[in-house]
Design a protein around this motif. Sequence first.
Motif, mmCIF file in Angstrom:
data_model
loop_
_atom_site.group_PDB
_atom_site.id
_atom_site.type_symbol
_atom_site.label_atom_id
_atom_site.label_comp_id
_atom_site.label_asym_id
_atom_site.label_seq_id
_atom_site.Cartn_x
_atom_site.Cartn_y
_atom_site.Cartn_z
ATOM 1 N N ASP A 168 0.514 -1.067 0.117
ATOM 2 C CA ASP A 168 0.212 0.157 -0.187
ATOM 3 C C ASP A 168 1.109 1.579 0.036
ATOM 4 O O ASP A 168 1.906 1.480 -0.069
ATOM 5 C CB ASP A 168 -0.635 -0.061 0.903
ATOM 6 N N ASP A 169 0.090 2.401 0.042
ATOM 7 C CA ASP A 169 0.907 3.666 -0.318
ATOM 8 C C ASP A 169 1.694 3.380 -0.919
ATOM 9 O O ASP A 169 2.734 4.380 -0.707
ATOM 10 C CB ASP A 169 1.909 3.631 1.361
ATOM 11 N N GLY A 170 1.430 3.712 -2.304
ATOM 12 C CA GLY A 170 2.064 3.541 -3.848
ATOM 13 C C GLY A 170 2.012 5.596 -4.014
ATOM 14 O O GLY A 170 0.951 5.883 -3.870
ATOM 15 N N ARG A 171 3.387 5.314 -4.275
ATOM 16 C CA ARG A 171 3.225 6.822 -4.417
ATOM 17 C C ARG A 171 4.705 6.638 -5.567
ATOM 18 O O ARG A 171 5.450 6.198 -5.677
ATOM 19 C CB ARG A 171 3.969 8.178 -3.259
ATOM 20 N N PHE A 207 6.309 2.234 -2.546
ATOM 21 C CA PHE A 207 5.304 1.866 -1.848
ATOM 22 C C PHE A 207 5.825 0.826 -0.098
ATOM 23 O O PHE A 207 7.606 1.032 -0.484
ATOM 24 C CB PHE A 207 5.296 0.113 -2.171
ATOM 25 N N ARG A 208 5.202 0.774 0.369
ATOM 26 C CA ARG A 208 5.244 -0.111 1.719
ATOM 27 C C ARG A 208 4.671 -1.595 1.321
ATOM 28 O O ARG A 208 3.308 -1.601 1.433
ATOM 29 C CB ARG A 208 4.394 0.822 2.431
ATOM 30 N N THR A 227 4.027 -4.850 3.720
ATOM 31 C CA THR A 227 4.407 -5.349 5.740
ATOM 32 C C THR A 227 4.155 -7.102 4.755
ATOM 33 O O THR A 227 2.914 -7.974 3.617
ATOM 34 C CB THR A 227 2.869 -5.243 6.023
ATOM 35 N N ARG A 245 9.739 -0.264 3.976
ATOM 36 C CA ARG A 245 8.681 1.253 3.120
ATOM 37 C C ARG A 245 10.780 1.417 2.393
ATOM 38 O O ARG A 245 11.104 1.614 1.981
ATOM 39 C CB ARG A 245 8.906 2.452 4.162
ATOM 40 N N THR A 276 12.120 4.727 -0.027
ATOM 41 C CA THR A 276 12.032 6.234 0.371
ATOM 42 C C THR A 276 13.259 6.520 -0.809
ATOM 43 O O THR A 276 14.489 4.980 -1.247
ATOM 44 C CB THR A 276 12.516 5.485 1.109
ATOM 45 N N ARG A 303 -3.631 8.276 -10.359
ATOM 46 C CA ARG A 303 -3.306 7.012 -10.034
ATOM 47 C C ARG A 303 -2.293 5.971 -11.196
ATOM 48 O O ARG A 303 -3.347 5.411 -11.889
ATOM 49 C CB ARG A 303 -4.232 6.536 -9.421
ATOM 50 N N ALA A 341 -0.323 3.938 -7.583
ATOM 51 C CA ALA A 341 0.060 4.397 -6.975
ATOM 52 C C ALA A 341 0.408 6.384 -7.209
ATOM 53 O O ALA A 341 -0.220 6.451 -8.472
ATOM 54 C CB ALA A 341 2.178 5.165 -7.384
ATOM 55 N N SER A 391 6.866 14.989 -1.307
ATOM 56 C CA SER A 391 5.884 14.400 -0.466
ATOM 57 C C SER A 391 5.489 13.137 -0.164
ATOM 58 O O SER A 391 5.862 11.978 -0.372
ATOM 59 C CB SER A 391 4.689 14.399 -1.173
#
Length: 204
Positions: A88-91, A106-107, A109, A159, A161, A180, A197, A204
């Motif tokens: 999740d948390d795709g950017r 991406f994150r 888990t 995560r 980065t 997206r 994402a 950001s």
Amino acid sequence: MKARTSVGPSAGPSAGPPADPTAGPSARSSAPQRTADAPGRTGEAYARLRSALPGVLAPVLACALALCGLSAWVAVGAAGSPARVTVDDGRVFLPYGGKEETAAFFRITNTGESGDTLLSVRSPAATDVMLSRTVERPGNVESMRMVDSAAVPARSVVRMTPEGLDVMLRPTGSLRLGDRVPFVLRFRHGGEVTVRAVVVRPGS
């Protein structure tokens, strides 16, 4: 005068009954023979028991060895639940400065008891999609290098980065803030995971 009849010594209290003249040697020796046969039968039974022991002990030993192996397997964590990976948390950074390439993050888990490995990333909206990692070289100089995979340990969160692991890509079309972009992340055990994402400003 009356004639006297000679009588032999009378039998005392300890005298036993008269021997049976009809009893042969076999009859008289029957009791000693039964007493002598008892140890022989015991020896045969003991021998049979010893010969049967290997067959009885073999499955017992096999079960004991299997139990020890299972205990060792559990001790090192190999008997844990399989990897359970979510993304999740795709950017995606909006390209800037006239550059065509950009990066996605991406994150990942993993809530399972076993580790997994991220093998590749692809997107229908981009080309040259590759995993990369920022490394520090002598002289406090940072550089990026492509990597074939990334480990996702058990019960961990990875995560991405700009200073570590990320996804480099070249979008096939122009991107706008808020778009997206679809991605597919392929894991060794978890298979393929589809995620989108969001396009954001760099930093950001």
